[in-house]
Design a protein around this motif. Structure first.
Motif, PDB file in Angstrom:
ATOM      1  N   HIS A  72       0.819  -1.219   0.000  1.00 42.03           N
ATOM      2  CA  HIS A  72       0.000   0.000   0.000  1.00 42.03           C
ATOM      3  C   HIS A  72       0.850   1.265   0.000  1.00 42.03           C
ATOM      4  O   HIS A  72       0.966   1.929  -1.010  1.00 42.03           O
ATOM      5  CB  HIS A  72      -0.950  -0.017   1.208  1.00 42.03           C
ATOM      6  CG  HIS A  72      -1.872   1.156   1.257  1.00 42.03           C
ATOM      7  ND1 HIS A  72      -2.274   1.745   2.434  1.00 42.03           N
ATOM      8  CD2 HIS A  72      -2.458   1.862   0.267  1.00 42.03           C
ATOM      9  CE1 HIS A  72      -3.088   2.749   2.157  1.00 42.03           C
ATOM     10  NE2 HIS A  72      -3.206   2.847   0.848  1.00 42.03           N
ATOM     11  N   HIS A 100      -6.088  -6.262  -2.833  1.00 40.55           N
ATOM     12  CA  HIS A 100      -6.518  -4.928  -2.402  1.00 40.55           C
ATOM     13  C   HIS A 100      -5.663  -3.801  -2.995  1.00 40.55           C
ATOM     14  O   HIS A 100      -5.581  -3.658  -4.199  1.00 40.55           O
ATOM     15  CB  HIS A 100      -6.555  -4.883  -0.864  1.00 40.55           C
ATOM     16  CG  HIS A 100      -7.164  -3.631  -0.326  1.00 40.55           C
ATOM     17  ND1 HIS A 100      -8.444  -3.254  -0.630  1.00 40.55           N
ATOM     18  CD2 HIS A 100      -6.657  -2.642   0.473  1.00 40.55           C
ATOM     19  CE1 HIS A 100      -8.700  -2.096  -0.037  1.00 40.55           C
ATOM     20  NE2 HIS A 100      -7.626  -1.692   0.623  1.00 40.55           N
ATOM     21  N   SER A 101      -4.990  -3.017  -2.123  1.00 41.89           N
ATOM     22  CA  SER A 101      -4.267  -1.828  -2.572  1.00 41.89           C
ATOM     23  C   SER A 101      -3.044  -2.158  -3.419  1.00 41.89           C
ATOM     24  O   SER A 101      -2.389  -1.246  -3.939  1.00 41.89           O
ATOM     25  CB  SER A 101      -3.853  -0.991  -1.361  1.00 41.89           C
ATOM     26  OG  SER A 101      -3.400  -1.814  -0.313  1.00 41.89           O
ATOM     27  N   TRP A 120     -12.024   5.557  -4.838  1.00 39.43           N
ATOM     28  CA  TRP A 120     -12.118   4.923  -3.522  1.00 39.43           C
ATOM     29  C   TRP A 120     -12.768   5.847  -2.499  1.00 39.43           C
ATOM     30  O   TRP A 120     -12.858   7.064  -2.707  1.00 39.43           O
ATOM     31  CB  TRP A 120     -10.743   4.481  -3.039  1.00 39.43           C
ATOM     32  CG  TRP A 120      -9.767   5.606  -2.833  1.00 39.43           C
ATOM     33  CD1 TRP A 120      -9.036   6.240  -3.797  1.00 39.43           C
ATOM     34  CD2 TRP A 120      -9.453   6.256  -1.597  1.00 39.43           C
ATOM     35  NE1 TRP A 120      -8.274   7.229  -3.230  1.00 39.43           N
ATOM     36  CE2 TRP A 120      -8.517   7.251  -1.884  1.00 39.43           C
ATOM     37  CE3 TRP A 120      -9.875   6.075  -0.272  1.00 39.43           C
ATOM     38  CZ2 TRP A 120      -7.982   8.086  -0.887  1.00 39.43           C
ATOM     39  CZ3 TRP A 120      -9.344   6.900   0.715  1.00 39.43           C
ATOM     40  CH2 TRP A 120      -8.401   7.890   0.403  1.00 39.43           C
ATOM     41  N   TYR A 154     -13.808   0.409  -3.305  1.00 37.35           N
ATOM     42  CA  TYR A 154     -13.024   0.554  -4.526  1.00 37.35           C
ATOM     43  C   TYR A 154     -14.015   0.541  -5.674  1.00 37.35           C
ATOM     44  O   TYR A 154     -14.733  -0.442  -5.849  1.00 37.35           O
ATOM     45  CB  TYR A 154     -12.047  -0.616  -4.692  1.00 37.35           C
ATOM     46  CG  TYR A 154     -10.706  -0.452  -4.012  1.00 37.35           C
ATOM     47  CD1 TYR A 154     -10.439   0.607  -3.150  1.00 37.35           C
ATOM     48  CD2 TYR A 154      -9.702  -1.372  -4.240  1.00 37.35           C
ATOM     49  CE1 TYR A 154      -9.200   0.737  -2.553  1.00 37.35           C
ATOM     50  CE2 TYR A 154      -8.453  -1.247  -3.640  1.00 37.35           C
ATOM     51  CZ  TYR A 154      -8.205  -0.190  -2.794  1.00 37.35           C
ATOM     52  OH  TYR A 154      -6.977  -0.061  -2.205  1.00 37.35           O
ATOM     53  N   HIS A 198      -8.728  -4.210   3.011  1.00 36.73           N
ATOM     54  CA  HIS A 198      -8.233  -2.971   3.621  1.00 36.73           C
ATOM     55  C   HIS A 198      -7.749  -3.265   5.039  1.00 36.73           C
ATOM     56  O   HIS A 198      -8.392  -4.003   5.791  1.00 36.73           O
ATOM     57  CB  HIS A 198      -9.347  -1.924   3.618  1.00 36.73           C
ATOM     58  CG  HIS A 198      -8.902  -0.601   4.138  1.00 36.73           C
ATOM     59  ND1 HIS A 198      -7.921   0.141   3.502  1.00 36.73           N
ATOM     60  CD2 HIS A 198      -9.269   0.103   5.235  1.00 36.73           C
ATOM     61  CE1 HIS A 198      -7.726   1.258   4.190  1.00 36.73           C
ATOM     62  NE2 HIS A 198      -8.523   1.258   5.244  1.00 36.73           N
TER      63      HIS A 198
END
Ligand code: ZN
Length: 254
Positions: A72, A100-101, A120, A154, A198
């Protein structure tokens, strides 16, 4: 049957720098994922950014069948040389699960060739991931949908290439939608992007999310690694000479 060698890589910064996140993942998200997908057919290691060689020295990278990636805030701290090595390994057949990120990780953007940007919002809204590929190996055992009570949203547009196969589509309480599970093939390697995860929500303890990640690892394991070469080869059959043909690279007299 030999076990699948899985390496779960995590930048492991939020869990060390933020008390609230450390409470959710005291040993880091990589440990939660590794414990959550543990099974007899998987040989699982974890690796983190601050370890020597970013946790991925050659002996680890070249003995990994499937790499799981969570990054991230430190994408730029992963050296370009390492990203190039990982990319080549994927092209040779290593599976890659991008969580995810990590949509903005160097490795995912390198393999996609697009910006991988998205929209986001972090207000802890509800998400429902619809399983639109019920016969795909990745979705086995999760039912028609996965519902998560609190997530970071997202949303579309997600700037990924159009050749991905959609596995999950997400609906959010706030009205947005997202292609939340997408598979790609690059070279001999299989890639799965999966958006939940997250750091401030306990998503990597959700049994269905772990089931998807475990399924994805098994799906992404290639039977073989195939070295990428570009050889000049002899013909198998005799080829009739044709004087009108001039090989490219042969300089002609004018
Ligand atoms: Zn996030």
């Amino acid at each position: 049957m030999s076990k699948i060698n899985v390496t779960v890589w995590n930048e492991f910064r939020h869990e060390q720098n933020n008390e609230a996140i450390r409470k959710i993942y005291p040993e880091g998200m990589h440990k939660a994922i590794a414990a959550g997908i543990a099974a007899d057919d998987l040989n699982i290691r974890t690796a983190t950014l601050d370890e020597p060689n970013c946790g991925l020295p050659d002996e680890v990278l070249y003995s990994t069948d499937v790499l799981v990636w969570w990054g991230h805030i430190a994408h730029n701290e992963v050296p370009d040389e390492l990203v190039a090595k990982i990319q080549r390994r994927v092209l040779e057949g290593m599976g890659l699960i991008v969580l995810h990120s990590s949509h903005f990780s160097k490795i995912f953007r390198a393999l996609m060739g697009t910006t991988c940007s998205l929209r986001w919002r972090e207000v802890g809204e509800r998400e429902r991931l619809w399983n639109i590929a019920p016969n795909h190996p990745i979705t086995q055992g999760v039912g028609q949908y996965i519902e998560l009570p609190h997530v970071e949203m997202y949303g579309e547009r997600f700037d990924i290439p159009d050749d991905g196969k959609l596995i999950f589509i997400s609906w959010y309480e706030g009205g947005d939608v997202f292609r939340s599970g997408v598979t790609f093939e690059r070279g001999h390697g299989k890639i799965f992007y999966f958006s939940p995860g997250h750091e401030s929500f306990p998503i990597f303890y959700d049994q269905k999310i772990l089931k998807v990640i475990g399924n994805a690892v098994r799906w992404a394991k290639s039977p073989n690694f195939i070295e990428i070469t570009c050889p000049c080869v002899e013909a198998l059959e005799e080829i009739k000479k044709d004087d009108s043909f001039v090989s490219v690279g042969v300089v002609q007299d004018v």
